[in-house]
Design a protein around this motif. Sequence first.
Motif, PDB file in Angstrom:
ATOM      1  N   ASP A 199       0.839  -1.211   0.000  1.00 33.71           N
ATOM      2  CA  ASP A 199       0.000   0.000   0.000  1.00 33.71           C
ATOM      3  C   ASP A 199       0.867   1.252   0.000  1.00 33.71           C
ATOM      4  OD1 ASP A 199      -2.289  -1.476  -0.052  1.00 33.71           O
ATOM      5  OD2 ASP A 199      -2.616  -1.425   2.117  1.00 33.71           O
ATOM      6  N   ASN A 200       1.838   1.290   0.934  1.00 36.08           N
ATOM      7  CA  ASN A 200       2.732   2.447   0.984  1.00 36.08           C
ATOM      8  C   ASN A 200       3.609   2.535  -0.264  1.00 36.08           C
ATOM      9  OD1 ASN A 200       2.127   3.930   3.320  1.00 36.08           O
ATOM     10  ND2 ASN A 200       3.185   2.441   4.617  1.00 36.08           N
ATOM     11  N   ALA A 201       4.021   1.372  -0.773  1.00 32.08           N
ATOM     12  CA  ALA A 201       4.853   1.359  -1.980  1.00 32.08           C
ATOM     13  C   ALA A 201       4.101   1.987  -3.149  1.00 32.08           C
ATOM     14  CB  ALA A 201       5.274  -0.064  -2.321  1.00 32.08           C
ATOM     15  N   ILE A 202       2.845   1.593  -3.333  1.00 31.58           N
ATOM     16  CA  ILE A 202       2.031   2.150  -4.424  1.00 31.58           C
ATOM     17  C   ILE A 202       1.790   3.640  -4.213  1.00 31.58           C
ATOM     18  CG2 ILE A 202      -0.283   2.112  -5.453  1.00 31.58           C
ATOM     19  CD1 ILE A 202      -0.247  -0.952  -4.993  1.00 31.58           C
ATOM     20  N   GLU A 203       1.490   4.028  -2.944  1.00 26.78           N
ATOM     21  CA  GLU A 203       1.237   5.443  -2.653  1.00 26.78           C
ATOM     22  C   GLU A 203       2.451   6.307  -3.004  1.00 26.78           C
ATOM     23  OE1 GLU A 203       0.091   8.356   1.134  1.00 26.78           O
ATOM     24  OE2 GLU A 203       0.255   6.187   1.417  1.00 26.78           O
ATOM     25  N   CYS A 204       3.647   5.837  -2.638  1.00 21.97           N
ATOM     26  CA  CYS A 204       4.865   6.606  -2.931  1.00 21.97           C
ATOM     27  C   CYS A 204       5.108   6.710  -4.434  1.00 21.97           C
ATOM     28  CB  CYS A 204       6.074   5.964  -2.245  1.00 21.97           C
ATOM     29  SG  CYS A 204       6.107   6.217  -0.460  1.00 21.97           S
ATOM     30  N   GLN A 205       4.912   5.616  -5.151  1.00 19.13           N
ATOM     31  CA  GLN A 205       5.110   5.661  -6.600  1.00 19.13           C
ATOM     32  C   GLN A 205       4.115   6.612  -7.258  1.00 19.13           C
ATOM     33  OE1 GLN A 205       7.558   4.445  -8.256  1.00 19.13           O
ATOM     34  NE2 GLN A 205       8.476   3.155  -6.678  1.00 19.13           N
ATOM     35  N   LEU A 206       2.862   6.625  -6.773  1.00 24.23           N
ATOM     36  CA  LEU A 206       1.854   7.524  -7.344  1.00 24.23           C
ATOM     37  C   LEU A 206       2.183   8.986  -7.047  1.00 24.23           C
ATOM     38  CD1 LEU A 206      -1.436   5.532  -6.628  1.00 24.23           C
ATOM     39  CD2 LEU A 206      -0.337   5.910  -8.839  1.00 24.23           C
ATOM     40  N   LYS A 207       2.717   9.254  -5.854  1.00 27.23           N
ATOM     41  CA  LYS A 207       3.144  10.630  -5.542  1.00 27.23           C
ATOM     42  C   LYS A 207       4.270  11.062  -6.471  1.00 27.23           C
ATOM     43  CE  LYS A 207       1.835  10.883  -0.653  1.00 27.23           C
ATOM     44  NZ  LYS A 207       2.340  10.980   0.741  1.00 27.23           N
ATOM     45  N   SER A 208       5.176  10.135  -6.740  1.00 30.42           N
ATOM     46  CA  SER A 208       6.262  10.433  -7.678  1.00 30.42           C
ATOM     47  C   SER A 208       5.704  10.741  -9.065  1.00 30.42           C
ATOM     48  CB  SER A 208       7.237   9.252  -7.741  1.00 30.42           C
ATOM     49  OG  SER A 208       8.314   9.518  -8.607  1.00 30.42           O
ATOM     50  N   VAL A 209       4.688   9.967  -9.477  1.00 30.78           N
ATOM     51  CA  VAL A 209       4.046  10.202 -10.785  1.00 30.78           C
ATOM     52  C   VAL A 209       3.392  11.581 -10.822  1.00 30.78           C
ATOM     53  CG1 VAL A 209       2.140   9.487 -12.287  1.00 30.78           C
ATOM     54  CG2 VAL A 209       3.691   7.782 -11.342  1.00 30.78           C
ATOM     55  N   ASP A 210       2.689  11.960  -9.732  1.00 33.44           N
ATOM     56  CA  ASP A 210       1.992  13.250  -9.683  1.00 33.44           C
ATOM     57  C   ASP A 210       2.949  14.419  -9.894  1.00 33.44           C
ATOM     58  OD1 ASP A 210      -0.415  12.016  -9.269  1.00 33.44           O
ATOM     59  OD2 ASP A 210      -0.369  12.224  -7.087  1.00 33.44           O
TER      60      ASP A 210
END
Length: 690
Positions: A199-210
Amino acid sequence: MSFNKILIPSGKRTCPARDKATCFNLPMRRFLLTKAMFSDKFNINCHTYRNLKRNTLTRKYIPALVLLTGFFMAALATPAQNSKADSLIALVETTNEVEEKQELLKKIANIYEYSGEWDNYHQCARQMLELAREENDSAWIAEAYNKLGISSCYTGQNEQAIENFTAALEINKAMNEQASVANSYENLGIVYNEMGDFDNAIECQLKSVDIRKPMNYSRLFNNYMNLSILYGAIGNAEKQEFYIDLAKKEVVSKPGISAENKAIFYSGLGDLYLDQGLIDSSIVCYKKVIHYSAEAEWKRGITSGLGSLAGIFQATGALDSAIVYYHKSLELSEQIDECMSIAEGLTALATIYAQKNDDPKAVSYAQRALEKARSCKLLEIESQILEFTAGYYADKGEYKKAYEYYIKYKAVEDSILSADVINKMAELETLHQTRQKEQQIELLTAENMLKNQRIALFIVISIMLLLLIAIGSLLYYRNKKQNEHKQETLRQQLLRSQMNPHFLFNALGSIQNYMFNNNAKEAAGFLNNFASLTRAILEHSEAESILLEDEISALQNYIKLEQMRLQYSFNYAIEFDGEVEPEFIKIPPMLIQPFVENAIIHGLKNRGKNGELKISFKDRDDTLEIRVCDNGNGFEENNTQGKGHKSMAMAIFVKRISLLKKKYSKKAGYEIQSSPSEGTKVIIHIPVIE
């Protein structure tokens, strides 16, 4: 300073949690699911050994989840050499330039990272951090924390890695380095994936994408590949395919995408096909991984593709083909001296030869794997190999050897536990360091607030200055227009004053008188002078300035007309001092004529004979001094104001002189000296126009 040094877990490759046994980086994980226990007769539960022997699909992921492949391209071209690190260390000790020292330490750390010398790497990163703190250099502090995070992740200290990467993230936020903030989120996503915290891994990657998407940042591809693998790990095939498609669009939409990134893409796509059971498609993809990695001279990518193919062949029972590909992968790993990959490759070969019941080779490769793991201080792999070897000998019925390896295995396990205790102690030290980091972050935040306030103040002052300039320009433009209007009005008034009906009537009367007396020659001469004067007045009334010689020519025409009209009752003379050059000097037009007219009409007209009119010009720096003298009837100085035409001409002159003084900032004006017995002298000062 914006840096882009992203974590590349060169040995600790990530793999889906639902299929840990298929990950090439830790081929013994399935064996660890059921711990082998010795009985009183040293019997070992060999279920995990046999399971590994029968079914070991070793997929070798490119650390493509994420990794900035260019970061290691220089190191990949040639094997990392200790001698090179030693030579750089010598340079660090001799240089006094802080920036140069940091760059050297960074290069040394990269060499240690690539060769798997994590103790040396960690010490180098610590030295970078201490040096950056001494200089209070936020950018290098963030760089050092980033490297400490890499070290922690590679050595299995994931919680410590999270702390270090978080410290780098906060500093990058304080410096408003958006590209580096995105990189920090990407790194954190990698570590959370290693910890199984998807969950945290996906959240961090999505923040990087944003952050990266509005910037059209080149590493968006890596985020999409990461997210594809993460969603594959949690069994969300729809999202896995969605992000693979986005990564593919990045590859297609950017013609200049590197061969390394193409290799990463096909590695992820091959993994997806493999999860879906599309073996042939995954083989095609892994062959493309090898092709693009070779094109980029990226040996790590080639080893990954070879290992992935070997894993498929091993899983499908094509053991001979698997051995060929593992040997090729191992050969390249040894060329680039990558400790963990070598240990993994040797372990994989040991398992295959165990499957083929080739005991000498199975034991030989297991021993070589054990030696490599010990030389590189890879305790987890050493533990797995020892456990595998113990199970192997137990399966063969050699319980004494099995027991010896089991004891060694337990000793390594205990040392790992001891290392955990040491790590706990290190965490206490980290708490203290974290407080220091928080203080530094607060200081950076305060500095940024002060900087922002200064910027805001600068903007306000700039706006005020612009407003003042705009208002000043508006006033200047309005005043200029007003002055132009006044000048135009005065020109019209001057024209009317010099072409007044009284003058015209007298001139026409004189012409008529000459004609009545049959004096055609005098009439023609008078008419010629009158025409020249009229033309000059009309032309000069439109000009800003005229040459002095043109002004004098007009004066002469006027004086000759008055001489003829008054029966040559006066003479005139025009004089210059040696510095006056009428053909080069420019003056405002029609300023002298009113005074000459007054001298004739009010001074010489009533005198009768022997009148004298003298006009002289003198150069007074940036002004021209003109004297108009007559010997006519003077007047008392306290009665300088005449009537009618005289008042109108003088009033116009005063207004014009006032405007000229404002415009040219030069001396301008006139002075009258007169007495009934001596006549009148007028001294005029007119600005010379450049």
